[in-house]
Design an enzyme around this catalytic site. Sequence first.
Site, PDB file in Angstrom:
ATOM      1  N   PHE A  55       1.044  -1.325   3.978  1.00 18.76           N
ATOM      2  CA  PHE A  55       0.255  -0.603   2.980  1.00 18.76           C
ATOM      3  C   PHE A  55      -0.539  -1.590   2.136  1.00 18.76           C
ATOM      4  O   PHE A  55      -0.182  -2.775   2.065  1.00 18.76           O
ATOM      5  CB  PHE A  55       1.184   0.238   2.090  1.00 18.76           C
ATOM      6  CG  PHE A  55       0.843   1.693   2.097  1.00 18.76           C
ATOM      7  CD1 PHE A  55       1.008   2.442   3.247  1.00 18.76           C
ATOM      8  CD2 PHE A  55       0.342   2.318   0.957  1.00 18.76           C
ATOM      9  CE1 PHE A  55       0.700   3.790   3.261  1.00 18.76           C
ATOM     10  CE2 PHE A  55       0.024   3.670   0.965  1.00 18.76           C
ATOM     11  CZ  PHE A  55       0.199   4.408   2.113  1.00 18.76           C
ATOM     12  N   GLN A  94      -7.093   5.587 -11.168  1.00 17.44           N
ATOM     13  CA  GLN A  94      -7.259   5.000  -9.840  1.00 17.44           C
ATOM     14  C   GLN A  94      -8.210   5.799  -8.960  1.00 17.44           C
ATOM     15  O   GLN A  94      -8.072   7.007  -8.813  1.00 17.44           O
ATOM     16  CB  GLN A  94      -5.904   4.918  -9.134  1.00 17.44           C
ATOM     17  CG  GLN A  94      -6.008   4.345  -7.738  1.00 17.44           C
ATOM     18  CD  GLN A  94      -4.649   3.939  -7.191  1.00 17.44           C
ATOM     19  OE1 GLN A  94      -3.856   4.761  -6.776  1.00 17.44           O
ATOM     20  NE2 GLN A  94      -4.375   2.648  -7.222  1.00 17.44           N
ATOM     21  N   HIS A 131      -9.100   6.271  -5.229  1.00 15.01           N
ATOM     22  CA  HIS A 131      -8.635   5.990  -3.876  1.00 15.01           C
ATOM     23  C   HIS A 131      -9.877   5.729  -3.031  1.00 15.01           C
ATOM     24  O   HIS A 131     -10.825   6.512  -3.074  1.00 15.01           O
ATOM     25  CB  HIS A 131      -7.841   7.183  -3.330  1.00 15.01           C
ATOM     26  CG  HIS A 131      -7.048   6.852  -2.106  1.00 15.01           C
ATOM     27  ND1 HIS A 131      -7.643   6.550  -0.909  1.00 15.01           N
ATOM     28  CD2 HIS A 131      -5.709   6.772  -1.900  1.00 15.01           C
ATOM     29  CE1 HIS A 131      -6.688   6.296  -0.014  1.00 15.01           C
ATOM     30  NE2 HIS A 131      -5.516   6.417  -0.585  1.00 15.01           N
ATOM     31  N   LEU A 148      -7.981  13.702   0.818  1.00 14.27           N
ATOM     32  CA  LEU A 148      -7.514  12.332   0.986  1.00 14.27           C
ATOM     33  C   LEU A 148      -7.317  11.939   2.447  1.00 14.27           C
ATOM     34  O   LEU A 148      -6.712  12.651   3.223  1.00 14.27           O
ATOM     35  CB  LEU A 148      -6.176  12.200   0.237  1.00 14.27           C
ATOM     36  CG  LEU A 148      -5.425  10.875   0.359  1.00 14.27           C
ATOM     37  CD1 LEU A 148      -6.198   9.761  -0.314  1.00 14.27           C
ATOM     38  CD2 LEU A 148      -4.039  11.009  -0.256  1.00 14.27           C
ATOM     39  N   GLU A 158      -4.017   5.952   2.910  1.00 17.38           N
ATOM     40  CA  GLU A 158      -4.060   4.510   3.077  1.00 17.38           C
ATOM     41  C   GLU A 158      -3.319   4.109   4.355  1.00 17.38           C
ATOM     42  O   GLU A 158      -3.577   3.059   4.940  1.00 17.38           O
ATOM     43  CB  GLU A 158      -3.370   3.868   1.865  1.00 17.38           C
ATOM     44  CG  GLU A 158      -3.514   2.389   1.788  1.00 17.38           C
ATOM     45  CD  GLU A 158      -3.274   1.882   0.368  1.00 17.38           C
ATOM     46  OE1 GLU A 158      -3.888   2.451  -0.557  1.00 17.38           O
ATOM     47  OE2 GLU A 158      -2.491   0.952   0.193  1.00 17.38           O
ATOM     48  N   ARG A 163      -6.223  -0.770  -3.878  1.00 17.59           N
ATOM     49  CA  ARG A 163      -7.186   0.325  -3.966  1.00 17.59           C
ATOM     50  C   ARG A 163      -8.344   0.030  -4.908  1.00 17.59           C
ATOM     51  O   ARG A 163      -9.483   0.387  -4.630  1.00 17.59           O
ATOM     52  CB  ARG A 163      -6.464   1.594  -4.420  1.00 17.59           C
ATOM     53  CG  ARG A 163      -5.537   2.095  -3.346  1.00 17.59           C
ATOM     54  CD  ARG A 163      -4.743   3.294  -3.776  1.00 17.59           C
ATOM     55  NE  ARG A 163      -3.924   3.752  -2.660  1.00 17.59           N
ATOM     56  CZ  ARG A 163      -2.978   4.671  -2.750  1.00 17.59           C
ATOM     57  NH1 ARG A 163      -2.734   5.242  -3.915  1.00 17.59           N
ATOM     58  NH2 ARG A 163      -2.292   5.036  -1.684  1.00 17.59           N
ATOM     59  N   HIS A 212      -7.838   9.568  -7.925  1.00 17.72           N
ATOM     60  CA  HIS A 212      -6.614   9.844  -7.186  1.00 17.72           C
ATOM     61  C   HIS A 212      -5.371   9.873  -8.077  1.00 17.72           C
ATOM     62  O   HIS A 212      -4.479  10.666  -7.859  1.00 17.72           O
ATOM     63  CB  HIS A 212      -6.452   8.747  -6.124  1.00 17.72           C
ATOM     64  CG  HIS A 212      -5.288   8.923  -5.216  1.00 17.72           C
ATOM     65  ND1 HIS A 212      -5.108  10.058  -4.459  1.00 17.72           N
ATOM     66  CD2 HIS A 212      -4.236   8.105  -4.931  1.00 17.72           C
ATOM     67  CE1 HIS A 212      -3.993   9.917  -3.732  1.00 17.72           C
ATOM     68  NE2 HIS A 212      -3.443   8.767  -4.009  1.00 17.72           N
ATOM     69  N   ARG A 243      -2.189   0.975  -9.505  1.00 18.92           N
ATOM     70  CA  ARG A 243      -0.967   1.267  -8.757  1.00 18.92           C
ATOM     71  C   ARG A 243      -1.146   0.890  -7.292  1.00 18.92           C
ATOM     72  O   ARG A 243      -2.201   1.108  -6.709  1.00 18.92           O
ATOM     73  CB  ARG A 243      -0.660   2.759  -8.853  1.00 18.92           C
ATOM     74  CG  ARG A 243       0.501   3.195  -8.005  1.00 18.92           C
ATOM     75  CD  ARG A 243       0.807   4.650  -8.213  1.00 18.92           C
ATOM     76  NE  ARG A 243      -0.173   5.530  -7.596  1.00 18.92           N
ATOM     77  CZ  ARG A 243      -0.152   5.896  -6.308  1.00 18.92           C
ATOM     78  NH1 ARG A 243       0.764   5.429  -5.501  1.00 18.92           N
ATOM     79  NH2 ARG A 243      -1.069   6.717  -5.838  1.00 18.92           N
TER      80      ARG A 243
END
Lengths: 131, 266, 590, 110
Positions: free
Chosen positions: C117, C231, C233, C243, C246, C288, C356, C391
């Site tokens: 990730f 955030q 994304h 979405l 990721e 991100r 996001h 995050r």
Amino acid sequence: MSRRPYVRPMPGNWFMKHPAYRFYMLRESSCVFNLLYCINLLNGLFKLAAGPDAWNAWMTMQGNPLMVVFALVTLGLTLIHTITFANMAPRVAPQQVRKAVGDMPIRNGLLGGVVVVNIVIIALAAMGGTA
Amino acid sequence: MTDMIKTNDRTITLEILRYNPESDEAPTFGTFEIPYVEDWSLLDALEYIKDEMDSSLSYRWSCRMAVCGSCGMVINGKPQLGCETFLRSYYPEKMRIEPLANFPIERDLVVDSSDFIKKLESVKPYIIDAVDATKAAPKKKQPEKTSTGVYKQKPAELGLYKQFSMCINCMLCYSACPQMGLNPLFTGPAALALGHRYNLDNRDQGADERTEVIQDKNGVWSCTFVGYCSEVCPKNVDPAAAINQNKAQGAQDWALSFLMPRKGDK
Amino acid sequence: MQVVKADIIVVGAGGAGLRAAIAAAEKNPNLDIALISKVYPMRSHTVAAEGGSAGVVQSHDSLENHFIDTVAGGDWLCDQDVVDYFVANSTEEMIQLEHWGCPWSRKDDGDVNVRAFGGMKIERTWFAADKSGFHMLHTLFQTSIKYPNIKRYDEFYTTDLIIEDGRAQGVTAIQINSGAPHTFLGKAVVFATGGSGRTFRFNTNGAIVTGDGHAMALRAGATLRDMEFVQYHPTGLPGSGVLMTEGCRGEGGILLNKDGYRYLQDYGLGPETPVGQPKNKHMELGPRDKLSQAFWQEQRKGRTIETPLGDAVHLDLRHLGEKKLMERLPLICSLAKNYMGVDPVHQPVPVRPAVHYTMGGIRANLDCSTSIPGLFAVGECASNGMHGANRLGSNSLAETVVFGKVAGESAIEFARHATQSDQTRLLDHANANLDRIEKMRNANGTEKASHIRHDMVKTMETTLGIYRIGEEMQEGVDKITELRERFKNVKVEDKSKVFNTELLQAFELESSLTVAQGMAIGALNRKESRGAHQRLDGFEKRDDENFLKHSLITLNDKGEATLSYEDVNVTRFQPAARTYGAAAEKGEQK
Amino acid sequence: MSKPKHIEPLLWSLFGAGGMTIAFFMTGIILSLVFFDASTLSYERMHAFFMESWIGRLSIIVALVPSYWGCIHRVYHGMHDLQIHAGNGIKVLCYGFAMVLSIATVVVVI
């Protein structure tokens, strides 16, 4: 309390409301014809037990145009039943079997068996003519 | 939302079943002519109506990506998710939108789903391990643990129940099931499939505890395999298969209980 | 008015709320837990999380690695004690979920599998295909059914906290299906109400993510923290904002600009890694904030792809092959097909950044307690300092369960010592709150709430985007203040009681406006660039001297938002340059 | 396993078997009776097979008995679909009829 949930009645002809339901009822209706046809066969057995005259009369009745029409309708519905039965069979099989074998092999295997058995029946029936 | 509307005057007609329990005797259709935007899902259209035309329109929605299960409704006779139904599939024909069938209508497109939730809870949809299983000695062996500390579950064992774990509780299958309408006590496709999901999980020992509900007259035996539930399922859960596998299992258990009567009488 | 008495009250039944309720129920089976949610639990937005949940599990990984990734990923705005606790406990929670039946994806030998990730040095993201949040949420919801002392109140919209003797002792709520007002009284209240991404126009969030908990807590005197960190994304579908996880990039997906060039190598994330061989913390596996910023830069250079739904870049997954895509990313494939008409097996998917996650939230401590005794906050609505200024993907699902458990246990512990204040006084408070509901229902102004909402989301998008400029942010602050004024003159046309969603939307909008103001004020005054907060007006650098600080928002007596700051808890990992790709490797060698 | 409180599993098993026998035998039988007359399906040959040989007698029982149960089971449930909510009397009548047909079939071939 302001709530007053509205319960819609199930219409008497609900099965006419959607193609999926219409087909379901068509599929299910095959049982009525098959039952009547089975009773016809049972009757034939009684005639067979009763002697040659009774059997021949019953056989003649099978050739009656009305009887032929009934037989053909039953045949059509039987085919619908057979195909839907084969389509549903993998989904009734235990999940372990279903996952191991796969839906299509189960379905096709069943249909293959059906074809073979019915060819054998017709062949056996036809043997009297050639013998 | 409004700024997405391109400058053209194409419109589409939506007929929506309306019901306000505080003012209406019974539901009636209301008609809305709205701008036709090619990218719009039905949810976008409903949002437009609520924001610009009639703020009293009630419906449930949230994720708009077909995973939260809120926006089930009947569209031109077929139970579907509003978020993955697009205007372009119907245009220029009109769309007719109703709340899910076989549920009481709370208001407009909102149905009362409390009974559904009770049924979902009734199948004990959680892992019942050897310690929790009270009704009978477990038939299965508890799987070993890996060095990570999780129970061993090979991909094939996961694959056994995976399909039945995909249910988003959108209730489309209840709307699709005529037996649900004919017998409101029927536990129904989604709940039975969920019970089956746990029965098939190699970590679970609770199958016997679920039998009472699953094998009840109002359990799997109320199903006549219409099969439409599986057709409308947006996640390919195939609840009809789950139910009918349980019928086969039930028949087998029934026969066994005669052959070995003592086994069931713990 | 109906009064419901419980020992603890949990508001919100997503991942964090359910975990808190279960923890409380297990800790003390004799106490009553009221679990209130404005939707049925499985509709909560946890359901939409796709990629996975982080927990160190491989032998060549370590808690220290996860700690370093998280703190550096958060641009050092993290509370390091909180991160320490988090990384030490997340794996245990993943195992707990497994024991509860979560269908984590597996390796051939039956052990759990993990995937790579963004911003994570080593693969440690537990996943259930690309429906990790869905499976976690349903596992938690279904497990919660086991506990008879968890009593759920589904589809109850909580409007306000009841504070008496300086303690949170209950909430008032509307039963949505009847419109009937309810008062819940308890000795402790846990807020697990989720984020507030719906303050922005283009976002990956569900309709319910409106910041209700933030606003309720703020009105009751609690503090919001780090609200400016929002955030983006990097991979949402144009138009809808749906979405694309990721996990797409974790599995090896690549990002291309209109020339088919992997532009990330130009933004400190290179060198280019071979296609199909993703390398941790390089290229597409950068964090991100960096990826979203790279998109913005490309767009400015005219190298993005024009689509009818706005500029985009391509997320190319074709080289993964149909089999792997169907096994690992089935949801993504169907979403791309349904919402874009693009089949990822054969075509690259157009994507662009979308709002996001809100890193900030109700200021909470390691034990999830807030500045109001008896009020605990957990999950996206809370800011316990886990995520800092940015995050990392797969840390938030883990956060919901790690701190969900903490919150549940803390609340039980608090309730054990607390006594309820005099009930008539509590009900007086409740009645005042209920008056507010009636006032809103009868609001007869001239402003349409939906139009104020449209203005709000547009304002937030244009003034508080991926890159920010002081003047624009000032405009944002002014505009949101103006919208809050306009809201005072709102009209709720629907006066009915049953399932009055217009009334609920009005409450939600009021919450969102409150949160939006906090975000705008926090952003305007943070004169540096850090994590998700990037400025272009002379404050392009991180400024640890002045801004290694959490921003705090409270309401003053007049109901106006006021801003202050507090220090960040830095224990052993001192702020350093935040680098990815080759630069990071160089740094490590030193 | 807890004991089921109803005999639906038994009836369903018979229904499943009936569905199977109809699929496997009925098409061939119908086609034979439509296309062949008494000269082919002569009394002697039919009697020898169905009334005298073990295999013939057994195949009759296998083909017909489950079919009765299968069909009648569906007729009974079909009434429910048509919202004719038959009571226990009708249920006994339905399955009793299947029982009568089954006994008749066994009796006639033995």
